[in-house]
Design an enzyme around this catalytic site. Structure first.
Site, short mmCIF file in Angstrom:
data_model
loop_
_atom_site.label_atom_id
_atom_site.label_comp_id
_atom_site.label_asym_id
_atom_site.label_seq_id
_atom_site.Cartn_x
_atom_site.Cartn_y
_atom_site.Cartn_z
N SER A 205 26.26 -2.61 60.16
CA SER A 205 26.94 -1.24 59.73
C SER A 205 25.89 -1.05 58.68
O SER A 205 24.74 -0.62 58.99
CB SER A 205 28.19 -1.59 59.28
OG SER A 205 28.93 -0.19 59.20
N ASP A 418 31.03 2.01 70.21
CA ASP A 418 31.49 1.64 68.75
C ASP A 418 31.99 2.90 67.90
O ASP A 418 31.31 4.05 68.20
CB ASP A 418 29.89 1.35 67.91
CG ASP A 418 30.30 0.71 66.45
OD1 ASP A 418 30.97 1.30 65.78
OD2 ASP A 418 29.52 -0.06 66.11
N HIS A 447 33.18 -2.22 66.51
CA HIS A 447 32.12 -2.39 65.33
C HIS A 447 31.81 -3.53 64.98
O HIS A 447 32.42 -4.37 64.64
CB HIS A 447 32.81 -1.65 64.20
CG HIS A 447 31.73 -1.39 63.18
ND1 HIS A 447 30.67 -0.61 63.65
CD2 HIS A 447 31.85 -1.68 61.90
CE1 HIS A 447 29.98 -0.25 62.21
NE2 HIS A 447 30.75 -0.95 61.17
#
Length: 483
Positions: A205, A418, A447
């Site tokens: 991320s 995602d 995610h």
């Protein structure tokens, strides 16, 4: 009362002029037990001194707290693998243990000392504050869904108040020095303190932006770089924030299919009916909250639950409870992290230093209106105004532009669906790296691809790269696999 639900939840080959390079004698590290809240068998912790301002290495120093899960196989040990779980504002000290819990293969544990750390300003690394009230903390770090222009104006007032508090807090003197570029330079100090010529990296991320900035600043000190669930090259900026709307629209059908196949939740017998239920519930909760859930919290809880397939049963149970005016499941009573104030504050320090945000409230009014129609599920949240629009501070170092100069040693891992960092944004990161990178894309939702997702093709591709250096000759697409 709103429950705390925080989502915690971008060049040159050499450093820009005026920034000191690594090369000073490495300090002797004293490893010891880790704090109880992150302790795991074999995990050790220490602290490393770094310059607050990397342009002045002999100036004020701050401490970075670092963890290590050492390889127990010296014959196979390759070096160190620095890790970052995301953020900004996320503690990474316990992440090596978290990776073990996710099933990090023994071959990777043998190949590396797995290194975690709290980035500057976070947790146990010179933490910062914005003196946020409990109500401000509970709003989290994703703007609320704006139903209309009045909601944007209300959020603008709230965001301005937070920005002013950050600028007047007791750690306001640190404001210019918290950025991804500064954290990347801290990583290089960690490498030096560990007596390693190079470091490998695994970041998820926001960690993809951190790793991309590090390998742009220090390409010759980068070994094997894995970036999972990729932001756009400029990081979590205005563009990336607005992609939340697209990501939600792409991911939601997975939940709609899940719920439609389970009549016990009574949310609809087809994905289309479940989708209609989303909009019906959101509108009803906007008018009359149920059991502490209003429409804003309902949308945010749904977005957050789309991060993992494993959260779908609980999300469906929450929907059912709200639809029938019943108390939600006990586990839905989200507990605030111990350091919620610091998590939100440090998130803002980095976010607002890493890129320039529009200053005009009118621009947010326009974007929210556009994204509410374009991505009706969550677009009016991702496009809403943040405290960065009113930020007073300027970063000590300008943002780093990720580019394609350096060795071909980067592997991007990405899910097709995602909700937070959609494939469209990852494509921008892939193009920015050019021939430096390859990308493995897994046909799955959620995610986090490596270890977090179940796709064996994608997981094996990343493991092979980390342990052998083998990387796909071309970008690879891994087809969907049975659940």
């Amino acid at each position: 009362m709103r429950r705390a639900l925080t989502i915690v939840i971008a060049a040159a080959l050499l450093a820009p002029p005026g920034l000191a390079q690594a090369g000073e004698p490495a300090q002797a590290l004293q490893w010891g037990e880790c704090p109880a809240d992150v302790a795991k068998p074999g995990l050790q912790c220490t602290t490393i001194d770094v310059a607050l301002d990397h342009r002045r290495q002999d100036g004020q120093q701050i401490q970075i707290t670092v963890s290590r899960l050492a390889s127990k196989n010296p014959e196979k040990r390759r070096g160190v693998l620095l890790t970052n779980p995301g953020g900004p504002g996320g503690s990474g000290l316990g992440f090596p243990g978290g990776l073990v819990d996710l099933g990090l293969p023994q071959s990777v544990l043998d190949s590396y000392d797995i290194i975690g750390f709290d980035p500057r300003g976070v947790g146990r690394s010179t933490p910062v504050t914005c003196d946020l009230t409990p109500e401000q903390q509970n709003r989290g770090n994703i703007p609320p869904y704006a139903r209309d222009a009045a909601d944007v104006l209300t959020q603008a007032q709230n965001a301005k108040a937070v920005a002013e508090q950050c600028a007047e807090s007791k750690t306001a003197n640190l404001l210019p020095y918290l950025s991804t570029a500064a954290t990347a330079r801290d990583m290089d100090r960690i490498r030096e303190a560990l007596h390693e010529d190079k470091l490998s990296f695994l970041g998820y991320s926001y960690g993809t932006h951190l790793g991309a900035v590090y390998t742009t600043l220090f390409p010759d000190r980068s070994d094997r770089i894995v970036l999972d669930s990729n932001l756009v090259p400029s990081g979590l900026d205005r563009v990336a924030s607005r992609l939340f709307g697209l990501g939600t629209e792409k991911r939601f059908p997975d939940f709609a299919k899940f719920a439609a196949a389970r009549p016990e939740y009574d949310l609809g017998t087809t994905p289309e009916e479940v989708t209609a239920k989303y909009f019906d519930l959101a509108a009803r909760l906007d008018k009359a909250p149920v059991q502490g859930f209003d429409g804003t919290l309902f949308r945010l809880a749904t977005f957050a639950s789309l991060y993992r397939d494993s959260r779908m049963p609980e999300l469906a149970a929450i929907w059912h409870a709200l639809d029938t005016n019943q108390p939600p499941p006990p586990s839905a009573e989200a507990k605030a992290p111990q350091n919620l104030e610091n998590a939100v504050a440090s998130h803002l320090y980095v976010l607002c230093n890493d890129s320039r945000w529009p200053r005009s409230v009118g621009s947010y009014l326009h974007d929210v209106s556009v994204d509410r129609k374009r991505y009706p599920m969550f677009g009016a949240a991702g496009a809403n105004i943040r405290p960065c629009a009113f930020w007073r501070s300027e970063p000590a170092e300008p943002p780093v532009r990720v580019g394609d100069r350096g060795p071909s040693n980067v592997l991007l891992a990405q899910n097709t669906r995602d909700p937070a960092t959609p494939l469209a944004g990852a494509g921008h990161m892939r193009r920015a790296f050019g021939d430096r990178a390859r990308m493995v894309t897994a046909d799955q939702g959620g995610h986090g691809a490596y270890l977090i997702g179940a796709n064996k093709c994608a997981n094996d591709t990343v493991t092979a790269f980390l342990t052998t250096g083998e990387r796909p000759r071309d970008d690879r697409t891994c087809v969907a696999e049975p659940a």
